[in-house]
Structures are given as C-alpha cells and as structure tokens.
Write an enzyme that holds these catalytic residues in place. Structure first.
Site, PDB file in Angstrom:
ATOM      1  N   LYS A  93       1.956  14.802  -7.568  1.00 57.42           N
ATOM      2  CA  LYS A  93       0.662  15.573  -7.659  1.00 57.42           C
ATOM      3  C   LYS A  93       0.727  17.008  -7.853  1.00 57.42           C
ATOM      4  CE  LYS A  93      -1.476  12.274  -4.578  1.00 57.42           C
ATOM      5  NZ  LYS A  93      -1.971  11.518  -3.389  1.00 57.42           N
ATOM      6  N   GLN A  95      -1.982  13.713   2.686  1.00 59.67           N
ATOM      7  CA  GLN A  95      -1.333  12.515   2.133  1.00 59.67           C
ATOM      8  C   GLN A  95      -1.209  11.395   3.373  1.00 59.67           C
ATOM      9  OE1 GLN A  95      -0.415  11.945  -0.808  1.00 59.67           O
ATOM     10  NE2 GLN A  95       0.092   9.867  -0.716  1.00 59.67           N
ATOM     11  N   ASP A 140     -10.077  13.649  -2.275  1.00 56.84           N
ATOM     12  CA  ASP A 140      -9.779  12.339  -2.081  1.00 56.84           C
ATOM     13  C   ASP A 140     -11.118  11.451  -2.070  1.00 56.84           C
ATOM     14  OD1 ASP A 140      -7.179  11.612  -2.070  1.00 56.84           O
ATOM     15  OD2 ASP A 140      -6.982  12.322  -0.007  1.00 56.84           O
TER      16      ASP A 140
HETATM   17  N1  GUN Z   1      -1.919   7.529   0.090  1.00 57.53           N
HETATM   18  C1  GUN Z   1      -1.901   6.493  -0.846  1.00 57.53           C
HETATM   19  N2  GUN Z   1      -2.916   6.794  -1.571  1.00 57.53           N
HETATM   20  C2  GUN Z   1      -3.620   7.839  -1.373  1.00 57.53           C
HETATM   21  C3  GUN Z   1      -4.486   8.717  -1.946  1.00 57.53           C
HETATM   22  O1  GUN Z   1      -5.273   8.344  -2.819  1.00 57.53           O
HETATM   23  N3  GUN Z   1      -4.798   9.908  -1.300  1.00 57.53           N
HETATM   24  C4  GUN Z   1      -4.006  10.223  -0.211  1.00 57.53           C
HETATM   25  N4  GUN Z   1      -4.323  11.344   0.454  1.00 57.53           N
HETATM   26  N5  GUN Z   1      -3.144   9.456   0.514  1.00 57.53           N
HETATM   27  C5  GUN Z   1      -2.882   8.428  -0.142  1.00 57.53           C
END
Ligand code: GUN
Length: 297
Positions: free
Chosen positions: A61, A105, A128
C-alpha cells in the site's frame, strides 16, 4: 447473458495488475493536479504488531502511494500497544488537517477491539469504508467511501462487459470487509444476490447457479470445477498458501479455468485492484477536503 451455452475455450483472465495500473495512473494524474493547486493527498497507514502477511500488505500500500504521488505516513506500532494508546493516535490523525485518509491494518492484536478502532476513525477519513456511517451510506444506496475490495471487484466486473442486471450473483463468505458490502454493490447493480456462509447446506447447489461467483473465504482451492456454472465470471478474493507454500486463492484456478467464462488469477487479480481503490478513496477524501477550485475529476 448466454451462460447456459457450453464453453469450449478456457476462461479469459481478468488481469487485475493491468486494470489496476490504468486506475493508478489516473489517480496519479489527478493527485498531481491537486498537489499543484493545493497539496498532495495524504494517507496514514497504521500497522500494529509484526504479523508477516500484514507487513507485506502495508508495504504494498505504501509503495502504491509513493508511485501515485500520494503522501504516506507509515506508523508501525508495537504489538503490545494498548487500545487507549491506539485510539489516542487515531484522534490525533483525525484532527490533523494534513491527513486525508487513515487506515488501520487488520487483524489487530487480541487486546484491541477492531470495532472500537473502526468507530474511532473520522468517517470522512475512513478510506477502508468500514465505519458504520460509510457502511450505512452504502447500505441505503448513497455511498460515500466504499470498501476497497468489493469496489475493485465491481470495476473488474465492469471490464468483462457482463450484464449484472438480472444476473444470479453468489457470494461465498459474509465478512464485513468483503462479502456483505459486495452483496450490496451487486444488489444495487441489479443482480439477484445470494450470500453463502460456513453453515450453508449444499454450497455447490448455490455456486453452480451463479453467473457471477465471488469467493472470499480464506480456504485454499475450495471451489472446484464441478461447483461452477459454464461461462460464469469467477472472482477469487482468497489469498492462501497451498501445500507447496505457493500463493493460491480460494478457487482451484487451473481446474475452474476450463469451465468459467472469466477468472481472476491469484496473485495478480483482486489484490492489485484493492490497492488501486484505496488510492482512489484517498484521492476522493482529499478532494472532499480541498478548496473547490483545487479539485479535478
Ligand atoms: N486486512 C485485510 N484486508 C484489509 C483491508 O482491506 N483493510 C484493512 N485495514 N485491513 C485489512
């Protein structure tokens, strides 16, 4: 959709890497305009602890941000971080006028309640799309920031040109991150939606009816060729390791390729689209904060 015809050719590949590259280039162009007129979009990414998979996702990311001209603030907090300490940091980022997006995350260590963390993020910085305000906006048909994976899947479906109105869509997995928001997006697109979960009796009876099959369970190769309707679009959200330690999805890709009309590879399918949509959300959040004359479409 002529989905009852036998398909004699193997499925076409839905190349998420290529599709995402186009979307990322578009974000980069718009981020550059915003930076010239105001400032670059900025995303704070918080990782708590040392889970290896999470570290890889976060690194991807951050790299994508850099490549798109999105400023990233990467904070790696110790695994023993308390919930109050994490909430206090989120409050600071909420109040920081130089931060447009906040991503924590998941999963989080056991001492931290993810629901409370998600609730603490300002909805207009919730890139998100997990906050109840954003989930509710999606549910009621006036979406604001939308969850990245399901909206990335919708872009992939767009690319196939397959008609969603009236199509049978079956989703395997009912998580808040993928399954549930995916169902709402497909419903709004006019599909007839079934959500299956771990208690579903005769899963194959459902999946075999699907014109659109989205699988987000986290069980390696659980969808075989005998579970797929000929010509179906098969979207594999899974990210697992097979018995040889290789990355694989929830779909037995090689077997299903002979039956499906379209299929997403793993890796290189949904994953890159999730990241592209995160960049789009961050740009959208930044544009919403910017003076009107600084924004561009
Ligand atoms: N863990 C797995 N997928 C995601 C996501 O799309 N966003 C976040 N913040 N954590 C994750």
């Amino acid at each position: 959709m002529k989905s009852n015809e036998p398909f004699l050719t193997p499925a076409r590949t839905l190349d998420g890497t290529a599709l995402a590259a186009g979307l990322r280039a578009d974000v980069a162009r718009r981020a550059q305009v915003l930076a010239a007129r105001w400032r670059p979009p900025a995303l704070a990414v918080l990782l708590v602890g040392d889970a290896q998979a999470s570290a890889v996702y976060v690194r991807n990311k951050i790299r994508a941000c850099e490549a798109a001209g999105v400023r990233s603030i990467h904070e790696h907090l110790p695994g023993a971080t308390s919930q109050p300490a994490l909430l206090a940091r989120i409050a600071e980022l909420n109040a920081d006028p130089l931060v447009d997006g906040i991503l924590v995350q998941l999963p989080l260590p056991p001492q931290i309640d993810p629901q409370q963390v998600i609730a603490a993020i300002a909805p207009d910085k919730d890139v998100d799309g997990f906050h109840v305000a954003n989930a509710g906006a999606l549910f009621t048909g006036a979406p604001r920031l939308m969850p990245c994976t399901p909206s990335g899947v919708m872009r992939m479906l767009d690319h196939t040109g397959v008609t969603l109105r009236g199509a049978e869509a079956v989703i395997v997995g009912a998580s808040n991150i993928v399954g549930k928001p995916q169902a709402i997006l497909l419903l709004h697109a006019g599909a007839t939606v079934t959500i299956c979960n771990s208690k579903t009796r005769d899963l194959a009876a459902h999946t075999r009816r699907a014109d659109i099959l989205v699988v987000a369970v986290g069980r390696a190769k659980m969808i075989g060729a005998d579970m797929v309707k000929p010509g179906a679009v098969v979207i594999d959200v899974g990210m697992n390791r097979d018995e040889h330690g290789r990355l694989c999805g929830d779909v037995d890709t090689e077997a299903v390729r002979a039956v499906a009309g379209w299929i997403t590879p793993v890796p290189g399918g949904v994953g890159p689209m999730t990241i592209a949509m995160l960049l789009e959300n961050t740009l959208q959040a930044a544009q919403a904060r910017a003076p009107v004359d600084a924004t561009t479409r």
